[in-house]
Design a protein around this motif. Sequence first.
Motif, PDB file in Angstrom:
ATOM      1  N   CYS A  47     -19.455 -28.712  16.545  1.00 23.65           N
ATOM      2  CA  CYS A  47     -20.728 -28.031  16.828  1.00 23.65           C
ATOM      3  C   CYS A  47     -21.542 -28.769  17.870  1.00 23.65           C
ATOM      4  N   ARG A  48     -21.530 -30.091  17.830  1.00 23.88           N
ATOM      5  CA  ARG A  48     -22.276 -30.864  18.834  1.00 23.88           C
ATOM      6  C   ARG A  48     -21.718 -30.648  20.237  1.00 23.88           C
ATOM      7  N   LYS A  49     -20.402 -30.446  20.341  1.00 20.36           N
ATOM      8  CA  LYS A  49     -19.771 -30.295  21.649  1.00 20.36           C
ATOM      9  C   LYS A  49     -19.803 -28.857  22.165  1.00 20.36           C
ATOM     10  N   LYS A  50     -19.718 -27.872  21.263  1.00 15.86           N
ATOM     11  CA  LYS A  50     -19.523 -26.492  21.679  1.00 15.86           C
ATOM     12  C   LYS A  50     -20.744 -25.596  21.472  1.00 15.86           C
ATOM     13  N   HIS A  51     -21.712 -26.025  20.699  1.00 15.14           N
ATOM     14  CA  HIS A  51     -22.844 -25.168  20.387  1.00 15.14           C
ATOM     15  C   HIS A  51     -24.158 -25.889  20.698  1.00 15.14           C
ATOM     16  N   GLU A  52     -25.260 -25.282  20.347  1.00 16.09           N
ATOM     17  CA  GLU A  52     -26.579 -25.782  20.770  1.00 16.09           C
ATOM     18  C   GLU A  52     -27.419 -26.196  19.575  1.00 16.09           C
ATOM     19  N   GLN A  53     -28.265 -27.217  19.799  1.00 16.06           N
ATOM     20  CA  GLN A  53     -29.245 -27.658  18.812  1.00 16.06           C
ATOM     21  C   GLN A  53     -30.639 -27.540  19.394  1.00 16.06           C
ATOM     22  N   CYS A  54     -31.615 -27.331  18.528  1.00  5.91           N
ATOM     23  CA  CYS A  54     -33.014 -27.318  18.949  1.00  5.91           C
ATOM     24  C   CYS A  54     -33.540 -28.743  18.933  1.00  5.91           C
ATOM     25  N   PHE A  55     -33.855 -29.278  20.105  1.00  2.00           N
ATOM     26  CA  PHE A  55     -34.304 -30.666  20.183  1.00  2.00           C
ATOM     27  C   PHE A  55     -35.649 -30.856  19.505  1.00  2.00           C
ATOM     28  N   ILE A  56     -36.461 -29.799  19.440  1.00  2.00           N
ATOM     29  CA  ILE A  56     -37.761 -29.906  18.784  1.00  2.00           C
ATOM     30  C   ILE A  56     -37.574 -30.076  17.277  1.00  2.00           C
ATOM     31  N   CYS A  57     -36.693 -29.262  16.684  1.00  4.82           N
ATOM     32  CA  CYS A  57     -36.425 -29.377  15.248  1.00  4.82           C
ATOM     33  C   CYS A  57     -35.773 -30.715  14.912  1.00  4.82           C
ATOM     34  N   VAL A  58     -34.850 -31.162  15.777  1.00  2.00           N
ATOM     35  CA  VAL A  58     -34.197 -32.439  15.533  1.00  2.00           C
ATOM     36  C   VAL A  58     -35.212 -33.567  15.582  1.00  2.00           C
ATOM     37  N   ARG A  59     -36.109 -33.515  16.577  1.00  2.00           N
ATOM     38  CA  ARG A  59     -37.132 -34.549  16.709  1.00  2.00           C
ATOM     39  C   ARG A  59     -38.049 -34.552  15.493  1.00  2.00           C
ATOM     40  N   GLY A  61     -37.134 -33.768  12.523  1.00  2.00           N
ATOM     41  CA  GLY A  61     -36.382 -34.129  11.326  1.00  2.00           C
ATOM     42  C   GLY A  61     -35.997 -32.955  10.450  1.00  2.00           C
ATOM     43  N   THR A  62     -36.152 -31.714  10.940  1.00  2.00           N
ATOM     44  CA  THR A  62     -35.854 -30.547  10.109  1.00  2.00           C
ATOM     45  C   THR A  62     -34.602 -29.798  10.540  1.00  2.00           C
ATOM     46  N   GLY A  63     -33.982 -30.179  11.646  1.00  2.00           N
ATOM     47  CA  GLY A  63     -32.855 -29.400  12.140  1.00  2.00           C
ATOM     48  C   GLY A  63     -31.683 -30.227  12.598  1.00  2.00           C
ATOM     49  N   ARG A  64     -31.437 -31.347  11.935  1.00  2.00           N
ATOM     50  CA  ARG A  64     -30.377 -32.241  12.406  1.00  2.00           C
ATOM     51  C   ARG A  64     -28.984 -31.647  12.235  1.00  2.00           C
ATOM     52  N   GLN A  65     -28.827 -30.754  11.277  1.00  2.00           N
ATOM     53  CA  GLN A  65     -27.518 -30.140  11.069  1.00  2.00           C
ATOM     54  C   GLN A  65     -27.553 -28.632  11.311  1.00  2.00           C
ATOM     55  N   VAL A  66     -28.508 -28.166  12.107  1.00  2.52           N
ATOM     56  CA  VAL A  66     -28.634 -26.738  12.400  1.00  2.52           C
ATOM     57  C   VAL A  66     -28.191 -26.492  13.842  1.00  2.52           C
ATOM     58  N   TYR A  67     -27.316 -25.512  14.024  1.00  2.00           N
ATOM     59  CA  TYR A  67     -26.767 -25.230  15.338  1.00  2.00           C
ATOM     60  C   TYR A  67     -26.893 -23.745  15.656  1.00  2.00           C
ATOM     61  N   TYR A  68     -26.902 -23.439  16.969  1.00  2.00           N
ATOM     62  CA  TYR A  68     -26.990 -22.074  17.462  1.00  2.00           C
ATOM     63  C   TYR A  68     -25.759 -21.790  18.308  1.00  2.00           C
ATOM     64  N   ALA A  69     -25.291 -20.558  18.267  1.00  2.34           N
ATOM     65  CA  ALA A  69     -24.021 -20.205  18.898  1.00  2.34           C
ATOM     66  C   ALA A  69     -24.006 -20.516  20.386  1.00  2.34           C
ATOM     67  N   ASN A  70     -25.106 -20.222  21.084  1.00  6.85           N
ATOM     68  CA  ASN A  70     -25.172 -20.429  22.527  1.00  6.85           C
ATOM     69  C   ASN A  70     -26.639 -20.560  22.933  1.00  6.85           C
ATOM     70  N   TYR A  71     -26.870 -20.719  24.227  1.00 10.19           N
ATOM     71  CA  TYR A  71     -28.249 -20.938  24.665  1.00 10.19           C
ATOM     72  C   TYR A  71     -29.111 -19.702  24.457  1.00 10.19           C
ATOM     73  N   GLN A  72     -28.520 -18.528  24.505  1.00  7.28           N
ATOM     74  CA  GLN A  72     -29.304 -17.307  24.301  1.00  7.28           C
ATOM     75  C   GLN A  72     -29.918 -17.268  22.905  1.00  7.28           C
ATOM     76  N   THR A  73     -29.134 -17.578  21.885  1.00  6.56           N
ATOM     77  CA  THR A  73     -29.685 -17.584  20.526  1.00  6.56           C
ATOM     78  C   THR A  73     -30.651 -18.746  20.336  1.00  6.56           C
ATOM     79  N   LEU A  74     -30.415 -19.851  21.039  1.00  2.90           N
ATOM     80  CA  LEU A  74     -31.365 -20.960  20.971  1.00  2.90           C
ATOM     81  C   LEU A  74     -32.696 -20.557  21.597  1.00  2.90           C
ATOM     82  N   GLU A  75     -32.656 -19.819  22.717  1.00  2.49           N
ATOM     83  CA  GLU A  75     -33.885 -19.361  23.354  1.00  2.49           C
ATOM     84  C   GLU A  75     -34.653 -18.405  22.437  1.00  2.49           C
ATOM     85  N   GLU A  76     -33.932 -17.562  21.713  1.00  2.00           N
ATOM     86  CA  GLU A  76     -34.594 -16.684  20.757  1.00  2.00           C
ATOM     87  C   GLU A  76     -35.301 -17.494  19.673  1.00  2.00           C
TER      88      GLU A  76
END
Length: 284
Positions: free
Chosen positions: A242-254, A256-271
């Motif tokens: 997931c770290r290599k192929k998908h996207e994470q929200c850097f705001i959520c990771v920063r 501490g609420t989204g360290r293991q949450v991933y999005y399929a691609n940048y489009q879903t991350l933008e949503e």
Amino acid sequence: MTPPRPEPAAAATTTRNAENSGKSGAHDQRPQRKGKRTQHAKPHQHGTTPNDNTGNADDDEAVCFICADSVTFYAVGQCDHRTCFRCNLRLRELFKSKACPYCKSELDTIVYTRDSEAEFADVLQRQLPFEDQELGIKFDCKEAYDATKHALQFNCPHRKCNYVATDGWKDLKAHVRAEHALQFCDLCLQNKKSFAHEHKLFTKAQLRSHYARGDGTGFTGHPDCEFCRRSFYDNDQLFDHCRKKHEQCFICVRGGTGRQVYYANYQTLEEHFNSDHFSCRHPA
């Protein structure tokens, strides 16, 4: 007043755990650790421990301090710590490690012997007629040599079958399909540190259950990437993918609420940005 935060956007789940719990969306997918940590007893000077079943005739029988099985042949190296030959063979052949599991000394040469007391230097003075130079193993008897060679073969795991594949995994997989109507788990073959005869065989239905739910012994199945519809051996491999192929929200990771949450691609991350983080939409 700070406006209420909207609910997390969908399409960010990564493992089957979220699906099975009836939840969807960008949820925390950290693997759950089950069971208690166990402490292993310190071995005596030869690396084995006596069987403590009081009242048995086998009270003085030595057992391996790693697997706790009875010892047929001992593996002894320069440090004079002993294990059973199977545990040592597993370390040297499957884990590619020549370190003593007790003191971590690197042992270029090891001897498999029935002798439970003699020191390594004394064993080396004996006639050792058999040797595996590639693994750095010497044998003081033919029985130990034969047992080692048998463990290294591609033996059929079926309890009533004595077939030995001569062309590796491809040959053995074809045999169990044709003769037993069974199959291996390919993920386990690629990742599990087991000899051929130790792997499990499955019917098609059992293999689906193995992937989805595990086997009831602590293994809970091979996790899926729900974006790619691909299974992985364990959660470590899944999150690396997931770290290599998908996207994470850097705001959520920063936060501490989204360290293991991933999005399929940048489009879903933008949503997710637009719905959860009040992003500025004016051009810079």
